[in-house]
Design a protein around this motif. Structure first.
Motif, short mmCIF file in Angstrom:
data_model
loop_
_atom_site.label_atom_id
_atom_site.label_comp_id
_atom_site.label_asym_id
_atom_site.label_seq_id
_atom_site.Cartn_x
_atom_site.Cartn_y
_atom_site.Cartn_z
N GLY A 1 0.82 -1.19 0.00
CA GLY A 1 0.00 0.00 0.00
C GLY A 1 0.86 1.25 0.00
N ASN A 2 0.21 2.40 0.00
CA ASN A 2 0.92 3.67 0.01
C ASN A 2 1.30 4.07 1.44
N ASP A 3 2.21 5.04 1.52
CA ASP A 3 2.57 5.56 2.83
C ASP A 3 1.37 6.28 3.45
N PHE A 4 1.34 6.30 4.78
CA PHE A 4 0.29 7.00 5.51
C PHE A 4 0.50 8.51 5.38
N GLU A 5 -0.58 9.24 5.09
CA GLU A 5 -0.49 10.69 4.97
C GLU A 5 -1.36 11.35 6.04
N TRP A 6 -0.90 12.42 6.61
CA TRP A 6 -1.70 13.23 7.50
C TRP A 6 -1.42 14.70 7.22
N ALA A 7 -2.29 15.55 7.67
CA ALA A 7 -2.13 16.98 7.39
C ALA A 7 -2.71 17.78 8.53
N SER A 8 -2.12 18.94 8.77
CA SER A 8 -2.65 19.88 9.76
C SER A 8 -2.91 21.25 9.13
N ARG A 13 -5.29 19.73 4.40
CA ARG A 13 -6.47 19.02 4.91
C ARG A 13 -7.58 19.01 3.86
N ARG A 14 -7.76 20.13 3.17
CA ARG A 14 -8.80 20.18 2.13
C ARG A 14 -8.47 19.21 1.00
N ALA A 19 -10.06 14.06 -1.69
CA ALA A 19 -9.85 12.68 -2.12
C ALA A 19 -10.92 11.77 -1.53
N ARG A 20 -11.24 12.00 -0.27
CA ARG A 20 -12.27 11.18 0.37
C ARG A 20 -13.62 11.37 -0.30
N HIS A 21 -14.03 12.62 -0.60
CA HIS A 21 -15.31 12.86 -1.24
C HIS A 21 -15.34 12.36 -2.68
#
Length: 371
Positions: A1-8, A13-14, A19-21
């Motif tokens: 799988g791909n690397d885990f991504e997070w954002a602040s 974040r948008r 991507a989720r929507h």
């Protein structure tokens, strides 16, 4: 799988939320012509893995393609089940029919439930009739004239009522629902008068006898609150009275005690050419006044008339596109729907015609008295 991504940062974040929507559109485009049925599950993180595995097993067993997406950091995920609604085999795999909408949509789903044997869950988005609770349904011709009644062998397995949704719907539907609910207090006792009733019929008729009183007490306030989209106590009372109280009477009594002359007036009106676009409860409320006039219940006729007038519901036939020159035709059409078993005495054409004339004259005189 791909690397885990997070954002602040807000921009990042948008981007992740986009991507989720967009996952929904990606899923639907993977199977052209399909409809996506989306589930929504949220569980404690400690149970997330078990719930995901069980959900995957159940959806795999259906054999229907799906996507699984989520923001699982808070235990929330969605299955997007991609159903080919033109494929009878796939449609037949459904466990339940979900009827979301107003009375006509719910009644069509009742017909589908009868035809397929599937369970039915109703989610009324408006409170204009008791369709969501009762087992009876009304089917119309393509020109919107009355066709026939249908009957499930039981009410919906579940009914979900959200007064926030009802309060935000166009207020005209709540207004019409008040008109429809007025009928039970008059029609059920009228059609069952003088008969020895069994337990179920007796309980249903007893419920109906006070069914309209909340409409008198809270109707005006509920309409004012609904105009503001406010799910107030008054709106809640109206929704429960329209959907549940009248629905319970309908569930408990034989069909001949469920509705009678006031609904004959409505059914007749649906067949009148060029009679305008009027809602079910609007015409039923007028039918109640005609019935009270015909039956000589003048004190009640006056009380119901005043409520109709105060709420803007019709009090005479010309307000629903049936002027004096059409009363003969309207009378004939009403007689087409009058059922002898739904009245405690024979109702003749002359009686109906005179009741229409008398109500119109009474209503016009009352209006002339107003300052």
């Amino acid at each position: 799988g791909n690397d885990f991504e997070w954002a602040s940062a807000p921009e990042e974040r948008r981007r992740l939320w986009a991507a989720r929507h967009n996952a929904y559109f990606a899923a639907v485009s993977s199977r052209p012509g399909c409809r996506s049925i989306s589930t929504d599950v949220c569980v404690p993180i400690s149970r997330l893995a078990d719930c995901l595995l069980q959900s995957v097993d159940e959806v795999n067993a259906s054999g229907i393609p799906y996507f699984l997406v989520g923001h699982v950091g808070d235990g929330n995920f969605h299955c997007l089940i991609l159903v080919d609604v033109d494929n009878p085999d796939e449609v037949a795999r459904a466990d339940v029919i979900l009827a979301v909408g107003g009375g006509k949509m719910i009644d069509l789903c009742k017909l589908l439930s009868i035809q397929t044997g599937k369970a039915l869950v109703t989610v009324p988005t408006i409170a204009s009739t008791c369709a969501a609770v009762t087992r009876v349904g009304v089917i119309y011709h393509p020109d919107h004239s009355f066709s026939r009644h249908i009957f499930r062998n039981r009410p919906a397995e579940h009914t979900v009522i959200d007064t926030d949704i009802i309060a935000r719907a166009p207020t005209v539907y709540l207004w019409a629902g008040i008109g429809d609910a007025l009928s039970k207090q008059v029609e059920s006792p009228f059609s069952s008068r003088g008969l020895a009733l069994g337990h179920s019929d007796r309980v249903g008729v007893d419920i109906s006898r006070r069914g309209a009183e909340p409409l008198f007490a809270h109707g005006a306030q509920a309409l004012a609150d609904a105009e503001r989209g406010e799910a107030s106590d008054a709106v809640r009372e109206m929704a429960l009275t329209i959907l549940v109280t009248t629905g319970l009477t309908s569930v408990l009594v034989q069909h001949r005690f469920n509705s009678s002359f006031a609904h004959a007036v409505y059914n007749a009106h649906t067949t009148m050419p060029d009679a305008g676009n009027h809602l079910h409860g609007e015409i039923v409320s007028l039918g109640v006044l005609v019935l009270l006039t015909l039956d000589g219940q003048f004190a009640e006729r006056d009380r119901f008339h005043d409520l109709n007038a105060s709420l803007g519901l019709p009090t005479r036939t010309d307000q629903v596109s049936v002027g004096p020159g059409r009363l003969d035709e309207f009378t004939d059409r009403i007689m087409d729907f009058v059922r002898p078993e739904e009245a405690p005495y024979p109702i003749t054409r002359a009686m109906v015609h005179q009741a229409l004339l008398d109500l119109n004259a009474y209503s016009a005189a009352r209006e002339a008295e107003r300052p």
